[in-house]
Design an enzyme around this catalytic site. Sequence first.
Site, PDB file in Angstrom:
ATOM      1  N   GLU A   1      34.295  39.706  -7.854  1.00  0.00           N
ATOM      2  CA  GLU A   1      35.720  39.349  -7.919  1.00  0.00           C
ATOM      3  C   GLU A   1      36.366  39.786  -9.232  1.00  0.00           C
ATOM      4  O   GLU A   1      37.583  39.721  -9.367  1.00  0.00           O
ATOM      5  CB  GLU A   1      35.900  37.842  -7.681  1.00  0.00           C
ATOM      6  CG  GLU A   1      35.575  36.932  -8.853  1.00  0.00           C
ATOM      7  CD  GLU A   1      34.074  36.741  -9.122  1.00  0.00           C
ATOM      8  OE1 GLU A   1      33.242  37.398  -8.468  1.00  0.00           O
ATOM      9  OE2 GLU A   1      33.753  35.931 -10.018  1.00  0.00           O
TER      10      GLU A   1
ATOM     11  N   CYS B   1      27.221  33.863  -8.931  1.00  0.00           N
ATOM     12  CA  CYS B   1      26.808  33.356 -10.238  1.00  0.00           C
ATOM     13  C   CYS B   1      26.521  31.853 -10.190  1.00  0.00           C
ATOM     14  O   CYS B   1      25.477  31.467  -9.679  1.00  0.00           O
ATOM     15  CB  CYS B   1      27.870  33.735 -11.258  1.00  0.00           C
ATOM     16  SG  CYS B   1      27.203  33.914 -12.899  1.00  0.00           S
TER      17      CYS B   1
ATOM     18  N   HIS C   1      29.570  39.372 -10.576  1.00  0.00           N
ATOM     19  CA  HIS C   1      30.916  38.911 -10.203  1.00  0.00           C
ATOM     20  C   HIS C   1      31.747  40.017  -9.545  1.00  0.00           C
ATOM     21  O   HIS C   1      32.550  40.663 -10.232  1.00  0.00           O
ATOM     22  CB  HIS C   1      31.669  38.450 -11.461  1.00  0.00           C
ATOM     23  CG  HIS C   1      31.159  37.175 -12.037  1.00  0.00           C
ATOM     24  ND1 HIS C   1      31.641  35.951 -11.671  1.00  0.00           N
ATOM     25  CD2 HIS C   1      30.199  36.955 -12.960  1.00  0.00           C
ATOM     26  CE1 HIS C   1      31.011  35.001 -12.346  1.00  0.00           C
ATOM     27  NE2 HIS C   1      30.128  35.587 -13.132  1.00  0.00           N
TER      28      HIS C   1
ATOM     29  N   ARG D   1      18.420  30.069 -14.679  1.00  0.00           N
ATOM     30  CA  ARG D   1      19.761  29.958 -15.279  1.00  0.00           C
ATOM     31  C   ARG D   1      19.847  30.670 -16.617  1.00  0.00           C
ATOM     32  O   ARG D   1      18.909  30.615 -17.410  1.00  0.00           O
ATOM     33  CB  ARG D   1      20.103  28.492 -15.576  1.00  0.00           C
ATOM     34  CG  ARG D   1      20.493  27.685 -14.406  1.00  0.00           C
ATOM     35  CD  ARG D   1      21.044  26.338 -14.869  1.00  0.00           C
ATOM     36  NE  ARG D   1      22.352  26.455 -15.485  1.00  0.00           N
ATOM     37  CZ  ARG D   1      22.876  25.561 -16.312  1.00  0.00           C
ATOM     38  NH1 ARG D   1      22.198  24.500 -16.663  1.00  0.00           N
ATOM     39  NH2 ARG D   1      24.079  25.749 -16.807  1.00  0.00           N
TER      40      ARG D   1
ATOM     41  N   ILE E   1      27.910  37.829 -16.346  1.00  0.00           N
ATOM     42  CA  ILE E   1      28.397  36.950 -17.417  1.00  0.00           C
ATOM     43  C   ILE E   1      27.461  35.745 -17.505  1.00  0.00           C
ATOM     44  O   ILE E   1      27.454  34.898 -16.619  1.00  0.00           O
ATOM     45  CB  ILE E   1      29.836  36.464 -17.143  1.00  0.00           C
ATOM     46  CG1 ILE E   1      30.778  37.651 -16.975  1.00  0.00           C
ATOM     47  CG2 ILE E   1      30.310  35.541 -18.262  1.00  0.00           C
ATOM     48  CD1 ILE E   1      32.147  37.266 -16.459  1.00  0.00           C
ATOM     49  N   ARG E   2      26.674  35.715 -18.566  1.00  0.00           N
ATOM     50  CA  ARG E   2      25.671  34.625 -18.689  1.00  0.00           C
ATOM     51  C   ARG E   2      25.043  34.323 -17.331  1.00  0.00           C
ATOM     52  O   ARG E   2      25.019  33.185 -16.862  1.00  0.00           O
ATOM     53  CB  ARG E   2      26.304  33.369 -19.280  1.00  0.00           C
ATOM     54  CG  ARG E   2      26.572  33.501 -20.783  1.00  0.00           C
ATOM     55  CD  ARG E   2      27.209  32.256 -21.373  1.00  0.00           C
ATOM     56  NE  ARG E   2      26.400  31.051 -21.175  1.00  0.00           N
ATOM     57  CZ  ARG E   2      25.285  30.750 -21.845  1.00  0.00           C
ATOM     58  NH1 ARG E   2      24.816  31.595 -22.744  1.00  0.00           N
ATOM     59  NH2 ARG E   2      24.648  29.639 -21.622  1.00  0.00           N
TER      60      ARG E   2
ATOM     61  N   GLY F   1      31.212  30.077 -12.690  1.00  0.00           N
ATOM     62  CA  GLY F   1      31.707  29.033 -13.584  1.00  0.00           C
ATOM     63  C   GLY F   1      30.502  28.370 -14.218  1.00  0.00           C
ATOM     64  O   GLY F   1      29.617  29.067 -14.694  1.00  0.00           O
ATOM     65  N   GLU F   2      30.444  27.077 -14.158  1.00  0.00           N
ATOM     66  CA  GLU F   2      29.326  26.340 -14.730  1.00  0.00           C
ATOM     67  C   GLU F   2      28.739  25.461 -13.630  1.00  0.00           C
ATOM     68  O   GLU F   2      29.385  24.515 -13.170  1.00  0.00           O
ATOM     69  CB  GLU F   2      29.842  25.530 -15.924  1.00  0.00           C
ATOM     70  CG  GLU F   2      28.792  25.185 -16.932  1.00  0.00           C
ATOM     71  CD  GLU F   2      27.939  26.361 -17.392  1.00  0.00           C
ATOM     72  OE1 GLU F   2      28.484  27.418 -17.762  1.00  0.00           O
ATOM     73  OE2 GLU F   2      26.708  26.220 -17.349  1.00  0.00           O
ATOM     74  N   SER F   3      27.523  25.793 -13.203  1.00  0.00           N
ATOM     75  CA  SER F   3      26.954  25.107 -12.044  1.00  0.00           C
ATOM     76  C   SER F   3      26.785  23.601 -12.275  1.00  0.00           C
ATOM     77  O   SER F   3      26.955  22.804 -11.359  1.00  0.00           O
ATOM     78  CB  SER F   3      25.614  25.735 -11.664  1.00  0.00           C
ATOM     79  OG  SER F   3      24.719  25.690 -12.759  1.00  0.00           O
TER      80      SER F   3
HETATM   81  N1  GLN Z   1      25.581  30.087 -16.663  1.00  0.00           N
HETATM   82  C1  GLN Z   1      26.333  29.557 -15.584  1.00  0.00           C
HETATM   83  C2  GLN Z   1      25.650  28.359 -14.933  1.00  0.00           C
HETATM   84  O1  GLN Z   1      24.588  28.019 -15.286  1.00  0.00           O
HETATM   85  C3  GLN Z   1      26.635  30.605 -14.554  1.00  0.00           C
HETATM   86  C4  GLN Z   1      27.462  31.675 -15.182  1.00  0.00           C
HETATM   87  C5  GLN Z   1      28.610  32.150 -14.347  1.00  0.00           C
HETATM   88  O2  GLN Z   1      28.919  31.615 -13.271  1.00  0.00           O
HETATM   89  N2  GLN Z   1      29.322  33.118 -14.876  1.00  0.00           N
HETATM   90  O3  GLN Z   1      26.256  27.765 -14.068  1.00  0.00           O
END
Ligand code: GLN
Length: 192
Positions: free
Chosen positions: A174, A82, A172, A109, A136-137, A50-52
């Site tokens: 999952e 991630c 990922h 990151r 993913i990113r 997700g987004e840390s």
């Molecule tokens: N770019 C996200 C972050 O900095 C991590 C990306 C992800 O969990 N798919 O949290």
Amino acid sequence: MSGLRVAVLALQGAFAEHEQALANLGVSAFELRQRRDLERSFDGLILPGGESTVQGKLLRETGLFDPLQARIASGLPVFGTCAGLLLLAGRIQNDERTHFATMDTVAVRNAYGRQLGSFATVGTCKGIGQIPMTFIRAPYLASVSGDAEALAEVDGRIVAARQGKQLVTAFHPELTSDLSVHEYFLRLIRAD
Ligand code: GLN
């Protein structure tokens, strides 16, 4: 695989996919959203992608941060994918913040070399074998030290690591139908 119960942090991100992977393995799971969810007993914890930064903020706002950090530090098995890898990193090279910081890892990151978006590949993970890896990113680990051990590299960068009962992947599992990383985490939970 009955008997185990795994909590999935469900503040933000790809938690439902982890619950599905656990269900496919016959493991019961529940969503950890607020402090009173900690009264339930569980054998392991998954920190989803997700987004840390958002997850770190929500963890602090909900009061989950301190008790979870203490439990991870005292040996609660945890699997971070991630963003979860970033939450556990001892240092984030391009971010002043750290979060749980329970692993001897340095993370970077949003900086995976081959892409700015996403890609999939197949790689080898120590203790598991060949697996599909979906990025993913994604972050990666610039280094591991102390008791932390690199488990996989892609393009010369560390994308999976373990330290005691803490497991992280930049990719990922999952999001693929391959359950072998989740199975590896369940073995970590069960190991002495
Ligand atoms: N770019 C996200 C972050 O900095 C991590 C990306 C992800 O969990 N798919 O949290």
